[in-house]
Design an enzyme around this catalytic site. Structure first.
Site, PDB file in Angstrom:
ATOM      1  N   THR A  64       0.823  -1.221   0.000  1.00 19.53           N
ATOM      2  CA  THR A  64       0.000   0.000   0.000  1.00 19.53           C
ATOM      3  C   THR A  64       0.854   1.266   0.000  1.00 19.53           C
ATOM      4  OG1 THR A  64      -0.268   0.123   2.425  1.00 19.53           O
ATOM      5  CG2 THR A  64      -1.818  -1.268   1.213  1.00 19.53           C
ATOM      6  N   LEU A  72      -3.035   4.825  -0.622  1.00 17.10           N
ATOM      7  CA  LEU A  72      -4.419   4.336  -0.629  1.00 17.10           C
ATOM      8  C   LEU A  72      -4.415   2.874  -0.198  1.00 17.10           C
ATOM      9  CD1 LEU A  72      -6.302   6.006  -3.593  1.00 17.10           C
ATOM     10  CD2 LEU A  72      -6.340   6.515  -1.151  1.00 17.10           C
ATOM     11  N   HIS A  73      -4.282   2.668   1.101  1.00 19.00           N
ATOM     12  CA  HIS A  73      -4.185   1.312   1.632  1.00 19.00           C
ATOM     13  C   HIS A  73      -5.385   0.449   1.224  1.00 19.00           C
ATOM     14  CE1 HIS A  73      -1.100   2.784   4.452  1.00 19.00           C
ATOM     15  NE2 HIS A  73      -1.928   3.740   4.813  1.00 19.00           N
ATOM     16  N   ASP A  74      -6.554   0.849   1.697  1.00 14.01           N
ATOM     17  CA  ASP A  74      -7.703  -0.053   1.644  1.00 14.01           C
ATOM     18  C   ASP A  74      -8.261  -0.313   0.238  1.00 14.01           C
ATOM     19  OD1 ASP A  74      -7.460  -0.345   4.370  1.00 14.01           O
ATOM     20  OD2 ASP A  74      -8.941   1.193   4.847  1.00 14.01           O
ATOM     21  N   THR A 121      -6.745  -1.128  -2.260  1.00 14.32           N
ATOM     22  CA  THR A 121      -6.042  -2.253  -2.896  1.00 14.32           C
ATOM     23  C   THR A 121      -6.840  -3.548  -2.737  1.00 14.32           C
ATOM     24  OG1 THR A 121      -4.726  -2.713  -0.896  1.00 14.32           O
ATOM     25  CG2 THR A 121      -3.743  -1.226  -2.541  1.00 14.32           C
TER      26      THR A 121
END
Ligand code: BDR
Ligand code: CA
Length: 314
Positions: A196, A242-244, A246
């Protein structure tokens, strides 16, 4: 098109959770059976509210949103207002959502859905601490083999930690919950910080959101502009990770990601390294593989997909 993939999004919005929810609601390959809120980035009352604001941004006020656990299984809640702001969704102007919160508890919804849908047809997309999912597994072990797959943002190996030197936030907040899920035997795909932190909203990518010409594009740009100040200062990075999203991108196009099927375990006892994900990336133990631990992504492909999907929303 092949049949839609049925998912439950378990989440603690969070600007990056919000973008993940928008991506899911914009994508025809995915059917969101429900969104289950959990305490994490901010307390539960705010995550349950933020999830509904996002559904309203997407023009999908008929999405069912459930409130879940307000505390980790065995610990006090740790939150992340220093990253996400007081509301959890700082950046754009927010409002009081008008769509309802469902009466049913999120854990009961997860249990009931997995029991009523055919075995192997429901995927859990988890974007926050794993409290709701682990509580459901604990309370109703019969649902565990019914889960198609868990795709989860959590953990880190080469990047080590973000909330402590050793631990990533989602795992750190409820390590006992993560331990239950990691040991459950359910097919598990992890999006750690190693991936991320490569999904950065650079200025041109943010400009692309803003110039989409719809409300969602501006809302997204305003969220990521707020969210990026923390990582720019801390890591000197080019923008917000933008971690989530992914997790959702993987469900739409897994070829954007590469990783290894390995053993990953969670530290639950050491004060120093609590919540660390010990990933046997180099396969130096005989511990059985229990997760596909992602290591890389095609960042341009990811942002092309995301931007194209956000354009479809109001
Ligand atoms: C994770 O923690 C939260 O702050 C983000 O929403 C993401 O799920 C990153 O460590
Ligand atoms: Ca999150």
């Amino acid at each position: 098109m092949a049949s839609k993939r049925k998912i439950i999004i378990d989440t603690d919005p969070g600007q990056d959770d919000a973008v993940a929810i928008l991506l899911a609601l914009a994508s025809p390959e995915i059917e969101v059976l429900g969104i289950t809120a959990v305490a994490g980035n901010v307390p539960l009352s705010l995550t349950a509210k933020n999830a509904r604001i996002i559904c309203e941004v997407a023009g999908k006020a008929d999405t069912r949103v459930f409130a879940g656990c307000d505390q980790p299984m065995r610990r006090n809640l740790v939150t992340a207002e220093h990253v996400h702001g007081r509301t959890g969704l700082d950046g754009p102007d927010l409002w009081e959502p008008t769509m309802p919160i469902q009466d049913q508890h999120a854990v009961d919804f997860i249990i009931e859905t997995l029991r009523s849908e055919p075995t192997g047809t429901v995927t859990l997309a988890t974007l926050g601490p794993l409290t709701n999912v682990a509580t459901a597994f604990d309370r109703a072990p019969d649902i565990v083999p019914r889960v198609a797959e868990i795709v989860s943002m959590g953990g880190a190996y080469f990047e080590v930690g973000n909330i402590t030197p050793a631990a990533e936030f989602n795992i750190y907040v409820d390590p006992e919950a993560a331990d239950i899920v990691f040991k459950s035997g359910t097919p598990l795909t992890l999006m750690p910080l190693d991936v991320t932190h490569k999904a950065l909203v650079t200025k041109p990518r943010n400009d692309a959101f803003r110039s989409l010409g719809n409300r969602t594009g501006v809302f997204t740009a305003e969220m990521t502009e707020f969210f990026e100040r923390f990582d720019k200062e801390k890591y000197g990075s080019a923008g917000a990770p933008l971690h989530d999203p992914t997790v959702i991108a993987y469900l739409i196009n897994p070829d954007l990601f590469s990783g290894r099927h390995i053993n990953v375990e969670v530290e639950t006892t050491s004060d120093l390294t609590l919540g660390m994900t010990v990933a046997d990336w180099w396969r130096v133990t005989n511990r059985p593989a229990n997760a596909t631990f992602m290591g890389d992504l095609d960042a341009d492909g990811f942002f092309t997909l995301l931007t194209e999907r956000l354009a479809r929303l109001p």
